[in-house]
Design a protein around this motif. Structure first.
Motif: not given
Length: 479
Positions: A394-400
């Motif tokens: 989810l941390s990666k998804q929050s970047q997009s």
């Protein structure tokens, strides 16, 4: 009165324009002037829209369904890419309300009531509503109306915001009445220009539908649905509807315009029908009755109704039956996202987390970064107590998707389970910013700062974020 306050007033004035404003048939559209000629910049509109959205989210209930959100976003971007809209930084909010409504706010914010799914028959009708709202934004009707009425009294922000929030929470009639109370004095002087804007938005909306390969008749068909809705209303329409009627002339005019386009055979998008099933189930207080009716259905859209049976069984936690019904759908269409999400829901319900994780990871190889798959995978990882993996995902998804409050909320929950307390405060701060709760956001950032130790980079980031909030609060004070 500040620029942003004036802009926000006009933006909300147009919020329910599709269903409320009138336009007269004409073979020659009026010249509304240069789209780019305005006292206010596109960046001012953008900043206004994002601030307005934060305020709106703090008051209105939204639907946190990644599948429905993803569908609306995909449809909007398909339409926007075939429209005159130059700045395509769109932001979408799906409002938890069963009424027919959509709204556009300066700077690319488009709101969709979930009731639109309940009251549209096919994707072209829904797309017609969205294309109409995109036209309002692309033609900058909000600021051009403000320019046109520079000598008029602009309604107060508080009253107009209360009106649109009421329309999203208590129903359209209550919201329209509240808006009327604050803008009655300015209404007559702006009505004529509003009609011209509506006529232009109808025309451009049809052009957008045609270029996107969709049926331009979606707009007049939707008008007819709205007309029926008004005729069957039990109570007298509020005064605002009486001064901005959806007239037969507007419906007739839109039909005549639609006939000018080449007639084609349009096949409806199955994904629309699947989302319609989800919205119907979401608003139902009795899934047992829906299950009975959907199981007995023998008419058109049979595949969508079979999907409805599956998600109703999932809602009722009848996992084995749902799995059996879903198998037929998967056999015919194994990679359809809605079906794979349903499969994961069943496996998670049966606590077969590893199987759900395996399926979702394979689907993410096929469609990398897909938002519904990502959110469902995080749920499966949480069920399997693999909290650190879910945190990283989810941390990666929050970047997009940095402007997705639902994502930040879920990320905060996951980080808490993972023992990442600093990360919890960071995610909560971002969530509170996006829903307009700035005091709580600042509190979370201060908690995070206490846990930075000697990490100067993190301290600097927190100070910058606190400054960002201070700037937002200053802007809000000026509204």
């Amino acid at each position: 009165m500040t620029v942003l306050k004036q802009l926000l007033g006009i933006g909300v004035l147009f919020a329910a324009s599709l269903s409320l404003a009138d336009s007269s048939p004409s073979s020659q559209l009026p010249d509304l002037g240069d789209v780019t000629a305005s006292r206010y910049s596109a960046q001012q509109e953008y900043d206004l829209g994002r601030m307005w959205l934060k305020m709106f989210r703090s008051s209105a209930k939204t639907i946190d369904d990644p599948l429905m959100q993803d569908y609306i976003e995909s449809l909007l971007y398909r339409l926007a890419s075939n429209s005159e809209l130059k700045d395509r930084r769109l932001e979408t909010v799906v409002v938890n309300n069963a009424t027919i409504n959509a709204f556009a706010v300066p700077g690319g914010v488009i709101g969709v009531h979930s009731g639109l799914f309940l009251n549209t028959d096919n994707e072209s009708q829904l797309a017609g509503v969205l294309a109409h709202e995109i036209a309002h934004i692309s033609q900058r009707h909000f600021t051009r109306s403000l320019d046109n009425s520079a000598q008029s009294t602009i309604p107060t922000l508080a009253g107009l915001l209360a009106g649109i929030v009421l329309a999203a929470t208590a129903g359209a009639d209550a919201g329209i009445a509240a808006i009327t109370a604050t803008q009655a004095a300015a209404l007559d002087s702006q009505l004529r220009f509003s009609r011209q804007n509506e006529q232009e938005a109808d025309r451009l909306g049809m052009e957008t539908l045609s270029k996107a390969g969709m049926d331009p008749n979606g707009i007049p068909a939707m008008f007819e649905n709205m007309g029926k809705n008004l005729r069957y209303a039990r109570s007298k329409p509020p005064e605002f509807l009486l001064t901005h009627p959806l007239t037969e002339s507007r419906i007739s005019d839109s039909k005549n315009r639609a006939r000018q386009y080449t007639r084609n055979v349009y096949v409806d998008n199955l994904n629309f029908q699947l989302m319609k099933m989800r919205a119907t189930l979401f608003h139902s207080s009795n899934p047992e009755d829906l299950l009975k009716n959907w199981t007995a259905h023998t008419g058109s859209n049979g595949e969508a109704y079979r999907y409805g049976v599956v998600i109703a069984l999932i809602k009722l936690k009848r996992w084995e039956e749902a799995e059996d019904k879903l198998s037929e759908l998967l056999n015919n269409d194994i990679n359809r996202i809605a079906y794979r999400i349903a499969q994961a829901d069943i496996l998670i319900g049966k606590k077969e987390y590893d199987s759900a994780i395996e399926i979702l990871k394979k689907q993410l190889v096929i469609t990398p970064n897909n938002h519904p798959y990502t959110m469902k995978l995080a749920e499966a990882l949480e069920g399997a107590n693999r909290f650190q993996e879910a945190d990283l995902l989810l941390s990666k998804q929050s970047q997009s998707r940095p402007n997705d409050p639902h994502l930040w909320y879920e990320l905060a929950e996951i980080r808490g389970l993972a023992g990442n307390i600093f990360g919890v405060h960071h995610a909560r701060a971002e969530y509170f910013i996006l829903v307009g709760q700035f005091d709580r956001a600042k509190q979370q950032l201060r908690y995070a700062h206490e846990r930075t130790g000697n990490h100067h980079i993190e301290q600097s980031r927190i100070r910058q974020r606190l400054k960002d909030i201070a700037d937002m609060e200053e802007t809000l004070e000026q509204l």
